[in-house]
Scaffold this motif. Structure first.
Motif, mmCIF file in Angstrom:
data_model
loop_
_atom_site.group_PDB
_atom_site.id
_atom_site.type_symbol
_atom_site.label_atom_id
_atom_site.label_comp_id
_atom_site.label_asym_id
_atom_site.label_seq_id
_atom_site.Cartn_x
_atom_site.Cartn_y
_atom_site.Cartn_z
ATOM 1 N N ASN A 20 0.832 -1.195 0.000
ATOM 2 C CA ASN A 20 0.000 0.000 0.000
ATOM 3 C C ASN A 20 0.875 1.256 0.000
ATOM 4 O O ASN A 20 0.653 2.187 -0.773
ATOM 5 C CB ASN A 20 -0.928 -0.026 1.220
ATOM 6 C CG ASN A 20 -1.931 1.093 1.227
ATOM 7 O OD1 ASN A 20 -2.297 1.624 0.199
ATOM 8 N ND2 ASN A 20 -2.388 1.451 2.398
ATOM 9 N N ALA A 21 1.884 1.278 0.855
ATOM 10 C CA ALA A 21 2.783 2.440 0.940
ATOM 11 C C ALA A 21 3.586 2.596 -0.349
ATOM 12 O O ALA A 21 3.791 3.720 -0.819
ATOM 13 C CB ALA A 21 3.710 2.289 2.130
ATOM 14 N N ALA A 22 4.033 1.498 -0.929
ATOM 15 C CA ALA A 22 4.817 1.556 -2.167
ATOM 16 C C ALA A 22 3.995 2.122 -3.323
ATOM 17 O O ALA A 22 4.548 2.729 -4.235
ATOM 18 C CB ALA A 22 5.335 0.167 -2.524
ATOM 19 N N CYS A 23 2.699 1.943 -3.261
ATOM 20 C CA CYS A 23 1.818 2.440 -4.324
ATOM 21 C C CYS A 23 1.197 3.792 -3.977
ATOM 22 O O CYS A 23 0.249 4.229 -4.630
ATOM 23 C CB CYS A 23 0.730 1.407 -4.616
ATOM 24 S SG CYS A 23 1.397 -0.072 -5.415
ATOM 25 N N MET B 255 -7.405 4.070 -10.071
ATOM 26 C CA MET B 255 -6.941 3.255 -11.199
ATOM 27 C C MET B 255 -5.410 3.225 -11.238
ATOM 28 O O MET B 255 -4.812 2.183 -11.526
ATOM 29 C CB MET B 255 -7.513 3.784 -12.516
ATOM 30 C CG MET B 255 -9.028 3.617 -12.625
ATOM 31 S SD MET B 255 -9.627 1.933 -12.323
ATOM 32 C CE MET B 255 -8.962 1.112 -13.742
ATOM 33 N N ALA B 256 -4.764 4.347 -10.917
ATOM 34 C CA ALA B 256 -3.298 4.370 -10.849
ATOM 35 C C ALA B 256 -2.814 3.462 -9.722
ATOM 36 O O ALA B 256 -1.809 2.758 -9.865
ATOM 37 C CB ALA B 256 -2.803 5.801 -10.646
ATOM 38 N N TYR B 257 -3.525 3.459 -8.606
ATOM 39 C CA TYR B 257 -3.187 2.589 -7.474
ATOM 40 C C TYR B 257 -3.302 1.118 -7.887
ATOM 41 O O TYR B 257 -2.416 0.313 -7.594
ATOM 42 C CB TYR B 257 -4.102 2.908 -6.291
ATOM 43 C CG TYR B 257 -3.856 2.060 -5.076
ATOM 44 C CD1 TYR B 257 -2.843 2.379 -4.184
ATOM 45 C CD2 TYR B 257 -4.642 0.945 -4.802
ATOM 46 C CE1 TYR B 257 -2.612 1.604 -3.053
ATOM 47 C CE2 TYR B 257 -4.423 0.165 -3.677
ATOM 48 C CZ TYR B 257 -3.406 0.504 -2.805
ATOM 49 O OH TYR B 257 -3.178 -0.271 -1.691
ATOM 50 N N LEU B 258 -4.379 0.771 -8.573
ATOM 51 C CA LEU B 258 -4.563 -0.614 -9.028
ATOM 52 C C LEU B 258 -3.478 -1.013 -10.024
ATOM 53 O O LEU B 258 -2.977 -2.143 -9.981
ATOM 54 C CB LEU B 258 -5.951 -0.794 -9.651
ATOM 55 C CG LEU B 258 -7.114 -0.810 -8.670
ATOM 56 C CD1 LEU B 258 -8.439 -0.754 -9.412
ATOM 57 C CD2 LEU B 258 -7.048 -2.026 -7.768
ATOM 58 N N THR B 259 -3.109 -0.100 -10.894
ATOM 59 C CA THR B 259 -2.031 -0.378 -11.848
ATOM 60 C C THR B 259 -0.731 -0.633 -11.104
ATOM 61 O O THR B 259 0.028 -1.546 -11.445
ATOM 62 C CB THR B 259 -1.873 0.788 -12.837
ATOM 63 O OG1 THR B 259 -3.100 0.954 -13.551
ATOM 64 C CG2 THR B 259 -0.741 0.549 -13.819
ATOM 65 N N CYS B 260 -0.468 0.152 -10.078
ATOM 66 C CA CYS B 260 0.731 -0.050 -9.257
ATOM 67 C C CYS B 260 0.695 -1.423 -8.590
ATOM 68 O O CYS B 260 1.698 -2.133 -8.587
ATOM 69 C CB CYS B 260 0.855 1.054 -8.211
ATOM 70 S SG CYS B 260 2.285 0.844 -7.117
ATOM 71 N N LEU B 261 -0.456 -1.803 -8.035
ATOM 72 C CA LEU B 261 -0.579 -3.126 -7.418
ATOM 73 C C LEU B 261 -0.279 -4.223 -8.440
ATOM 74 O O LEU B 261 0.414 -5.187 -8.140
ATOM 75 C CB LEU B 261 -1.984 -3.347 -6.859
ATOM 76 C CG LEU B 261 -2.385 -2.618 -5.599
ATOM 77 C CD1 LEU B 261 -3.825 -2.973 -5.225
ATOM 78 C CD2 LEU B 261 -1.460 -2.909 -4.448
ATOM 79 N N ASP B 262 -0.809 -4.053 -9.643
ATOM 80 C CA ASP B 262 -0.622 -5.066 -10.681
ATOM 81 C C ASP B 262 0.827 -5.142 -11.149
ATOM 82 O O ASP B 262 1.295 -6.213 -11.523
ATOM 83 C CB ASP B 262 -1.523 -4.772 -11.880
ATOM 84 C CG ASP B 262 -2.996 -4.961 -11.550
ATOM 85 O OD1 ASP B 262 -3.300 -5.608 -10.524
ATOM 86 O OD2 ASP B 262 -3.834 -4.446 -12.304
ATOM 87 N N ASN B 263 1.523 -4.014 -11.149
ATOM 88 C CA ASN B 263 2.888 -3.961 -11.683
ATOM 89 C C ASN B 263 3.977 -4.021 -10.623
ATOM 90 O O ASN B 263 5.156 -4.019 -10.963
ATOM 91 C CB ASN B 263 3.069 -2.699 -12.527
ATOM 92 C CG ASN B 263 2.188 -2.709 -13.747
ATOM 93 O OD1 ASN B 263 1.888 -3.753 -14.303
ATOM 94 N ND2 ASN B 263 1.749 -1.543 -14.149
ATOM 95 N N HIS B 264 3.581 -4.043 -9.353
ATOM 96 C CA HIS B 264 4.577 -4.036 -8.280
ATOM 97 C C HIS B 264 5.377 -5.336 -8.308
ATOM 98 O O HIS B 264 4.800 -6.418 -8.304
ATOM 99 C CB HIS B 264 3.905 -3.861 -6.918
ATOM 100 C CG HIS B 264 4.868 -3.601 -5.816
ATOM 101 N ND1 HIS B 264 5.526 -2.414 -5.701
ATOM 102 C CD2 HIS B 264 5.302 -4.382 -4.808
ATOM 103 C CE1 HIS B 264 6.331 -2.462 -4.646
ATOM 104 N NE2 HIS B 264 6.209 -3.648 -4.094
ATOM 105 N N PRO B 265 6.707 -5.210 -8.360
ATOM 106 C CA PRO B 265 7.517 -6.439 -8.422
ATOM 107 C C PRO B 265 7.457 -7.225 -7.112
ATOM 108 O O PRO B 265 7.452 -6.651 -6.032
ATOM 109 C CB PRO B 265 8.927 -5.925 -8.682
ATOM 110 C CG PRO B 265 8.931 -4.522 -8.190
ATOM 111 C CD PRO B 265 7.520 -4.009 -8.343
ATOM 112 N N ALA B 266 7.379 -8.515 -7.242
ATOM 113 C CA ALA B 266 7.398 -9.406 -6.078
ATOM 114 C C ALA B 266 8.557 -10.376 -6.256
ATOM 115 O O ALA B 266 8.917 -10.732 -7.378
ATOM 116 C CB ALA B 266 6.084 -10.170 -5.978
ATOM 117 N N SER B 267 9.121 -10.778 -5.152
ATOM 118 C CA SER B 267 10.238 -11.720 -5.212
ATOM 119 C C SER B 267 9.727 -13.101 -5.610
ATOM 120 O O SER B 267 8.531 -13.391 -5.539
ATOM 121 C CB SER B 267 10.927 -11.792 -3.846
ATOM 122 O OG SER B 267 10.085 -12.429 -2.915
#
Length: 128
Positions: free
Chosen positions: A29-32, A67-79
């Motif tokens: 949440n904070a990263a986005c 919508m920008a927040y959702l895009t960030c969630l979708d594109n946030h890199p995960a290990s």
């Protein structure tokens, strides 16, 4: 019975081992940029045109930020470890669905208030 105990021990061990890999929704949440707050509701049955226009502008801004927040969630890199964890994927999917549900509720509320405003305006226009 021995097989059941073994399975229970293994599943408990698996839960303990995947604990650190659980979704850190607060971190995500904070990263986005944080979950955007919706605009305050303007009651359509009492609002004037300026208030409804401001409410509509607030909704457009809110929708764009969400919508920008959702895009960030979708594109946030995960290990790789996070992606291997079913609980991580489940937590992220659950959080994303909650955000989409919040958007749908907020838009539905706006549409209700807009219909009430338009109905009142039509009623006023119909008075001779």
């Amino acid at each position: 019975m021995k097989t059941l105990k073994s399975a229970l021990i293994l599943s408990t061990f698996g839960i303990l081992m995947t604990g650190p890999a659980l979704a850190d929704i607060k971190g995500l949440n904070a990263a986005c940029g944080g979950l955007p707050a919706g605009p305050s509701v303007t009651k359509g049955d009492t609002a004037d045109e300026g208030a409804m226009r401001a409410y509509g502008a607030g909704m457009r801004d809110y929708t764009a930020r969400l919508m920008a927040y959702l895009t960030c969630l979708d594109n946030h890199p995960a290990s790789a470890a996070e992606m291997a964890s079913a609980s991580y994927r489940r937590d992220v999917i659950s959080h994303r669905q909650q955000v989409v549900d919040q958007l749908e509720r907020t838009v539905a509320r706006f549409n209700i208030e807009l219909r009430e405003y338009k109905a009142r305006q039509a009623q006023v226009a119909g008075i001779p």
